[in-house]
Design a protein around this motif. Structure first.
Motif, PDB file in Angstrom:
ATOM      1  N   ASN A  46      43.823  39.249  36.026  1.00 52.05           N
ATOM      2  CA  ASN A  46      42.820  38.256  36.413  1.00 52.05           C
ATOM      3  C   ASN A  46      41.606  38.911  37.072  1.00 52.05           C
ATOM      4  O   ASN A  46      40.474  38.422  36.942  1.00 52.05           O
ATOM      5  CB  ASN A  46      43.425  37.199  37.330  1.00 52.05           C
ATOM      6  CG  ASN A  46      44.098  37.807  38.543  1.00 52.05           C
ATOM      7  OD1 ASN A  46      44.193  39.036  38.657  1.00 52.05           O
ATOM      8  ND2 ASN A  46      44.560  36.973  39.447  1.00 52.05           N
ATOM      9  N   VAL A  47      41.815  40.045  37.759  1.00 51.08           N
ATOM     10  CA  VAL A  47      40.685  40.771  38.354  1.00 51.08           C
ATOM     11  C   VAL A  47      39.813  41.391  37.264  1.00 51.08           C
ATOM     12  O   VAL A  47      38.572  41.326  37.317  1.00 51.08           O
ATOM     13  CB  VAL A  47      41.183  41.843  39.340  1.00 51.08           C
ATOM     14  CG1 VAL A  47      40.005  42.620  39.938  1.00 51.08           C
ATOM     15  CG2 VAL A  47      42.009  41.214  40.444  1.00 51.08           C
ATOM     16  N   TRP A  48      40.463  41.986  36.251  1.00 49.61           N
ATOM     17  CA  TRP A  48      39.696  42.547  35.132  1.00 49.61           C
ATOM     18  C   TRP A  48      38.882  41.461  34.429  1.00 49.61           C
ATOM     19  O   TRP A  48      37.714  41.692  34.053  1.00 49.61           O
ATOM     20  CB  TRP A  48      40.631  43.228  34.137  1.00 49.61           C
ATOM     21  CG  TRP A  48      41.186  44.551  34.577  1.00 49.61           C
ATOM     22  CD1 TRP A  48      42.486  44.855  34.852  1.00 49.61           C
ATOM     23  CD2 TRP A  48      40.464  45.772  34.781  1.00 49.61           C
ATOM     24  NE1 TRP A  48      42.623  46.163  35.228  1.00 49.61           N
ATOM     25  CE2 TRP A  48      41.397  46.759  35.188  1.00 49.61           C
ATOM     26  CE3 TRP A  48      39.121  46.122  34.667  1.00 49.61           C
ATOM     27  CZ2 TRP A  48      41.026  48.064  35.470  1.00 49.61           C
ATOM     28  CZ3 TRP A  48      38.745  47.433  34.944  1.00 49.61           C
ATOM     29  CH2 TRP A  48      39.691  48.381  35.342  1.00 49.61           C
ATOM     30  N   LEU A  49      39.483  40.302  34.254  1.00 48.05           N
ATOM     31  CA  LEU A  49      38.772  39.199  33.605  1.00 48.05           C
ATOM     32  C   LEU A  49      37.595  38.730  34.448  1.00 48.05           C
ATOM     33  O   LEU A  49      36.510  38.434  33.920  1.00 48.05           O
ATOM     34  CB  LEU A  49      39.732  38.038  33.333  1.00 48.05           C
ATOM     35  CG  LEU A  49      40.852  38.323  32.327  1.00 48.05           C
ATOM     36  CD1 LEU A  49      41.795  37.125  32.217  1.00 48.05           C
ATOM     37  CD2 LEU A  49      40.264  38.660  30.954  1.00 48.05           C
ATOM     38  N   CYS A  50      37.782  38.663  35.765  1.00 47.13           N
ATOM     39  CA  CYS A  50      36.688  38.275  36.652  1.00 47.13           C
ATOM     40  C   CYS A  50      35.548  39.298  36.614  1.00 47.13           C
ATOM     41  O   CYS A  50      34.366  38.928  36.620  1.00 47.13           O
ATOM     42  CB  CYS A  50      37.194  38.113  38.082  1.00 47.13           C
ATOM     43  SG  CYS A  50      38.254  36.676  38.333  1.00 47.13           S
ATOM     44  N   ILE A  51      35.910  40.585  36.561  1.00 43.13           N
ATOM     45  CA  ILE A  51      34.876  41.630  36.478  1.00 43.13           C
ATOM     46  C   ILE A  51      34.103  41.496  35.166  1.00 43.13           C
ATOM     47  O   ILE A  51      32.860  41.609  35.138  1.00 43.13           O
ATOM     48  CB  ILE A  51      35.519  43.021  36.597  1.00 43.13           C
ATOM     49  CG1 ILE A  51      36.082  43.228  38.007  1.00 43.13           C
ATOM     50  CG2 ILE A  51      34.514  44.121  36.272  1.00 43.13           C
ATOM     51  CD1 ILE A  51      36.869  44.511  38.179  1.00 43.13           C
ATOM     52  N   ALA A  53      33.680  38.787  33.359  1.00 42.71           N
ATOM     53  CA  ALA A  53      32.821  37.595  33.447  1.00 42.71           C
ATOM     54  C   ALA A  53      31.605  37.873  34.321  1.00 42.71           C
ATOM     55  O   ALA A  53      30.475  37.457  33.997  1.00 42.71           O
ATOM     56  CB  ALA A  53      33.631  36.419  33.992  1.00 42.71           C
ATOM     57  N   PHE A  54      31.815  38.588  35.426  1.00 39.37           N
ATOM     58  CA  PHE A  54      30.709  38.930  36.323  1.00 39.37           C
ATOM     59  C   PHE A  54      29.680  39.801  35.609  1.00 39.37           C
ATOM     60  O   PHE A  54      28.457  39.585  35.749  1.00 39.37           O
ATOM     61  CB  PHE A  54      31.275  39.654  37.550  1.00 39.37           C
ATOM     62  CG  PHE A  54      30.232  40.200  38.475  1.00 39.37           C
ATOM     63  CD1 PHE A  54      29.554  39.358  39.349  1.00 39.37           C
ATOM     64  CD2 PHE A  54      29.927  41.550  38.480  1.00 39.37           C
ATOM     65  CE1 PHE A  54      28.584  39.867  40.201  1.00 39.37           C
ATOM     66  CE2 PHE A  54      28.964  42.065  39.329  1.00 39.37           C
ATOM     67  CZ  PHE A  54      28.288  41.206  40.196  1.00 39.37           C
ATOM     68  N   THR A 125      27.851  45.450  44.294  1.00 39.68           N
ATOM     69  CA  THR A 125      29.167  44.979  43.843  1.00 39.68           C
ATOM     70  C   THR A 125      29.959  46.092  43.190  1.00 39.68           C
ATOM     71  O   THR A 125      31.141  46.302  43.494  1.00 39.68           O
ATOM     72  CB  THR A 125      28.992  43.809  42.861  1.00 39.68           C
ATOM     73  OG1 THR A 125      28.256  42.762  43.489  1.00 39.68           O
ATOM     74  CG2 THR A 125      30.342  43.281  42.402  1.00 39.68           C
TER      75      THR A 125
END
Length: 342
Positions: A46-51, A53-54, A125
C-alpha cells in the motif's frame, strides 16, 4: 536404534536414554536476500501504491504548471523561455521526477512561485522517502531469513542439502514415501550423480562456510560445532525433523527373560542421574547465542543481484531504443532527400 514397523515384531523397546540424541536437519539462517528481493521489502504494497499515486499527481501538476508558464511567456515578450526552463512535455517531466526520486537534482526548473513551491514539496518528500528506504536496506542486509520452518520450505529454499553418512540415514532417505521427503532425498542423491552423504566433521565445516543444511545426530554434531564455530556463527542455528519418531531407543530381543531386569536397571540409572552425567560428557546440546550481530559481513553478489539485473535490462533497453532512433533518423533523412528531389 529407531522404531520401525519391521522391528516391532522382533524387538521390545525399553527406554529412550536422552532428549539430546535426535537426528535433524541443522542449518544457519540464510541471509534475507536468499528468500526475498531486498529492494521491495522496505515498504509495504500500500505504501508503494501511495508513492506511485503521489508521483503521478505531482507529475500532472508539474505538467500543468510548466504549460501555464510557457503560455505566460509567449504572451509576454519580455519573459522568454531559456534552456533551463522546464518544458511541458512528457520526457522532460519524467526526467525531472526521476531526478527528484534519486536525489540528483535537475538542470531544468520552474521559474514561477507556484512551480518552485511544487518543486520544493517534490524534493522534500522524496528526501524523506529516500532516507527511510536507504536505512531499511541497510537493516535488511544485516537480517537473516526466518521463512524456512518446514521440510517443504527447506526443499524449495536455495540451501544445499547434505546428510551424515550413517546406515540409518541411508535407510530412511532411500525408503522415503512422503512426496516432500522423497523430493529431498532425490535432491541429496540425484540419479546418476554422487550422493551428498558426508562424514560428520566435513558436513559441519561445510555448514560453517556456506548456506548448507546438514542432517546429523544433534548430540555429536553440536559437540563438533562447539569446537569449530565462532560465537557469532552459533546464532541462528535452526532444526527441522526429517526422520519421523527420530528419538533412538535402547531395546532387547522380543520376549527376552532379561527385559524387566534391563528396564528396571536403566530406569534406576536415570533416576540417580548417571545417564544424564554420561550424556553430558559424551554429547552436547544446542549452543547458546551470546554474540548475535557481533561480526562484520560483506555484501554478497546475491544481495545486489536484483539491482544488477535491473541495470542489465536497462542497458539492453537503452541499446534497443538507440537502434530504433537510428532507424527513425535514417528514415527521416531518406524522406527529406526524396522531397528535395521532387
Amino acid at each position: 536404534m529407531f522404531i520401525t514397523k519391521q522391528r516391532i515384531d522382533v524387538l521390545d523397546y525399553l527406554i529412550h536414554p536422552t532428549s539430546g540424541l535426535t537426528v535433524k536437519f541443522v542449518f544457519r539462517e540464510p541471509p534475507l536476500s536468499y528468500q526475498n528481493n531486498l529492494y521491495l521489502l522496505p515498504f509495504k504494497l500500500n505504501v508503494w501504491l501511495c508513492i506511485a499515486a503521489f508521483v503521478m499527481i505531482l507529475a500532472f501538476i508539474l505538467y500543468v504548471n510548466a504549460f501555464w508558464e510557457t503560455q505566460k511567456s509567449k504572451s509576454n515578450d519580455k519573459d522568454k523561455l531559456d534552456n533551463t526552463t522546464l518544458k511541458p512535455n512528457v520526457s522532460d517531466i519524467a526526467i525531472f521526477v526521476i531526478s527528484a526520486m534519486s536525489q540528483q537534482g535537475s538542470a531544468m526548473e520552474l521559474k514561477g512561485t507556484l512551480g518552485r513551491v511544487v518543486t520544493f514539496i517534490l524534493f522534500l518528500t522524496f528526501l524523506f522517502l529516500y532516507t527511510s528506504y536507504s536505512a531499511s536496506i541497510v537493516a535488511l542486509l544485516q537480517s537473516s531469513s526466518k521463512q524456512i520452518r518446514t521440510l517443504s520450505d527447506l526443499l524449495h529454499s536455495k540451501l544445499e542439502l547434505g546428510v551424515e553418512d550413517t546406515p540409518y540415514n541411508r535407510y530412511y532417505f532411500s525408503t522415503a514415501k512422503d512426496p516432500v521427503r522423497k523430493a529431498i532425498s532425490q535432491k541429496i542423491a540425484p540419479p546418476g550423480s554422487k550422493p551428498n552423504f558426508l562424514n560428520l566433521e566435513d558436513g559441519i565445516k561445510k555448514l560453517q562456510k556456506r548456506p548448507f543444511a546438514f542432517n546429523m545426530n544433534l548430540g555429536t554434531g553440536y559437540k563438533i560445532i562447539e569446537r569449530y564455530f565462532h560465537e557469532h556463527e552459533k546464532c541462528g542455528l535452526q532444526e527441522i525433523d526429517f526422520i519421523p519418531d527420530n528419538k533412538p531407543w535402547l531395546g532387547c530381543r522380543k520376549y527376552s527373560p532379561y527385559k524387566e531386569i534391563l528396564k528396571i536397571g536403566l530406569y534406576r540409572l536415570q533416576e540417580h542421574g548417571l545417564t544424564m552425567r554420561e550424556n553430558r560428557l559424551m554429547y552436547s546440546t544446542k549452543p547458546v547465542c551470546t554474540a548475535r550481530g557481533g561480526s562484520f559481513g560483506s555484501v554478497d553478489i546475491l544481495d545486489c543481484y536484483p539491482v544488477l539485473l535491473m541495470l542489465l535490462y536497462g542497458m539492453i533497453l537503452s541499446f534497443f531504443l538507440l537502434f530504433i532512433e537510428i532507424l527513425f533518423h535514417r528514415r527521416q533523412k531518406l524522406l527529406r532527400r526524396i522531397r528535395d528531389i521532387r
